[in-house]
Design an enzyme around this catalytic site. Structure first.
Site, PDB file in Angstrom:
ATOM      1  N   ALA A 170       0.869  -1.178   0.000  1.00  0.00           N
ATOM      2  CA  ALA A 170       0.000   0.000   0.000  1.00  0.00           C
ATOM      3  C   ALA A 170       0.903   1.224   0.000  1.00  0.00           C
ATOM      4  O   ALA A 170       1.845   1.305   0.804  1.00  0.00           O
ATOM      5  CB  ALA A 170      -0.892  -0.008   1.232  1.00  0.00           C
ATOM      6  N   CYS A 210       2.419   5.099   0.139  1.00  0.00           N
ATOM      7  CA  CYS A 210       2.373   6.404   0.811  1.00  0.00           C
ATOM      8  C   CYS A 210       2.357   7.509  -0.237  1.00  0.00           C
ATOM      9  O   CYS A 210       2.998   7.385  -1.285  1.00  0.00           O
ATOM     10  CB  CYS A 210       3.638   6.614   1.648  1.00  0.00           C
ATOM     11  SG  CYS A 210       3.695   5.606   3.118  1.00  0.00           S
ATOM     12  N   VAL A 222       4.652  -1.322   3.264  1.00  0.00           N
ATOM     13  CA  VAL A 222       4.472   0.096   2.974  1.00  0.00           C
ATOM     14  C   VAL A 222       5.315   0.478   1.760  1.00  0.00           C
ATOM     15  O   VAL A 222       6.534   0.291   1.749  1.00  0.00           O
ATOM     16  CB  VAL A 222       4.875   0.939   4.209  1.00  0.00           C
ATOM     17  CG1 VAL A 222       4.845   2.421   3.878  1.00  0.00           C
ATOM     18  CG2 VAL A 222       3.953   0.626   5.382  1.00  0.00           C
ATOM     19  N   LYS A 223       4.632   0.975   0.731  1.00  0.00           N
ATOM     20  CA  LYS A 223       5.320   1.309  -0.513  1.00  0.00           C
ATOM     21  C   LYS A 223       5.714   2.787  -0.471  1.00  0.00           C
ATOM     22  O   LYS A 223       4.877   3.661  -0.208  1.00  0.00           O
ATOM     23  CB  LYS A 223       4.359   1.052  -1.681  1.00  0.00           C
ATOM     24  CG  LYS A 223       5.009   0.563  -2.955  1.00  0.00           C
ATOM     25  CD  LYS A 223       3.917   0.200  -3.957  1.00  0.00           C
ATOM     26  CE  LYS A 223       4.511  -0.295  -5.248  1.00  0.00           C
ATOM     27  NZ  LYS A 223       3.461  -0.453  -6.284  1.00  0.00           N
ATOM     28  N   ILE A 224       6.988   3.050  -0.733  1.00  0.00           N
ATOM     29  CA  ILE A 224       7.508   4.426  -0.667  1.00  0.00           C
ATOM     30  C   ILE A 224       8.343   4.703  -1.923  1.00  0.00           C
ATOM     31  O   ILE A 224       9.253   3.929  -2.235  1.00  0.00           O
ATOM     32  CB  ILE A 224       8.401   4.621   0.587  1.00  0.00           C
ATOM     33  CG1 ILE A 224       7.620   4.305   1.868  1.00  0.00           C
ATOM     34  CG2 ILE A 224       8.984   6.023   0.634  1.00  0.00           C
ATOM     35  CD1 ILE A 224       8.468   4.358   3.140  1.00  0.00           C
TER      36      ILE A 224
END
Ligand code: G3P
Length: 214
Positions: A56, A58, A82-84
């Site tokens: 998902a 950011c 967490v995808k950044i």
């Protein structure tokens, strides 16, 4: 090799899970914008269908804000990654989230140097976008080879997710060069199983079977 579905569509995710080949899911804001559910509800529902990592993304741009957003995403379900996007602020946030035990998928990777920094900062996954490189007359798969080699040289535990996959050959070549994961759109996932000679073969066997049953 692990196969992830590059989709935020629950029906597609359920369908591929039923084939017994789904190891994870990647989403991004563009994919999520196509769905009717709110972002958080959709990610929660996807995590209930897929036991593997569900990325998902950011949308914050400052490290402190990315960290707060990332913590919030990680609270949605235990299998959220967490995808950044790769950038200096993203690296700082990755260092903090990694120290807290939150898995980070560093995305929008277009060079081996970006992948190296992401791995050093503690990213669990890197996502090089090969289709977009091919679209720009570059060699996406050559980048995957470089990153796989670098991670092997230094025994980084960061896994390479081949992203922006456009056709079945991308998946096969990713497997040949030793990528850990390919994240595949639903349309390409369907093509992976198909071959016209298989269809002709099934038809012929059925026709012959009908003859012997008479
Ligand atoms: O999930 C990110 C990536 O796979 C996007 O692919 O087709 O928009 O270049 P594409």
């Amino acid at each position: 090799m692990k196969l992830f579905l590059d989709s935020a569509n629950l029906e597609e995710i359920r369908e591929v899970a039923s084939w017994g080949v789904l190891d994870g899911v990647t989403t991004n804001p563009s994919l999520c914008s196509k769905e009717n559910a709110t972002f958080e509800d959709n990610i929660r529902a996807i995590c209930a269908v897929c036991a593997g990592p569900v990325s998902a993304e950011c949308v914050s741009l400052r490290a402190d804000e990315i960290v707060v957003e990332g913590r919030g995403l990680a609270r949605i379900a235990p299998n959220v990654a967490v995808k950044i996007p790769i950038c200096l602020e993203g690296l700082k946030a990755t260092k903090t989230l990694h120290a807290e035990g939150v898995p980070v998928n560093m995305t929008l990777i277009f060079s081996a140097s970006q992948a190296l920094l992401a791995a050093k900062a503690g990213a669990r996954f890197v996502s090089p976008f090969i289709g977009r490189l091919d679209d720009a007359s570059e060699d996406g798969m050559a980048l995957i080879e470089e990153i796989v080699q670098i991670f092997e040289n230094y025994r980084f535990e960061t896994e390479v997710i081949v992203a922006s996959v456009r056709h079945p050959r991308h998946v096969v070549e990713a497997a040949l060069v030793g990528a850990d994961i390919a994240t595949v759109p639903y349309g390409v996932m369907e093509k992976l199983v198909k071959h016209p000679l298989t269809d002709i073969g099934i038809e012929r066997f059925l026709a012959d079977w009908r003859k012997v049953r008479k």
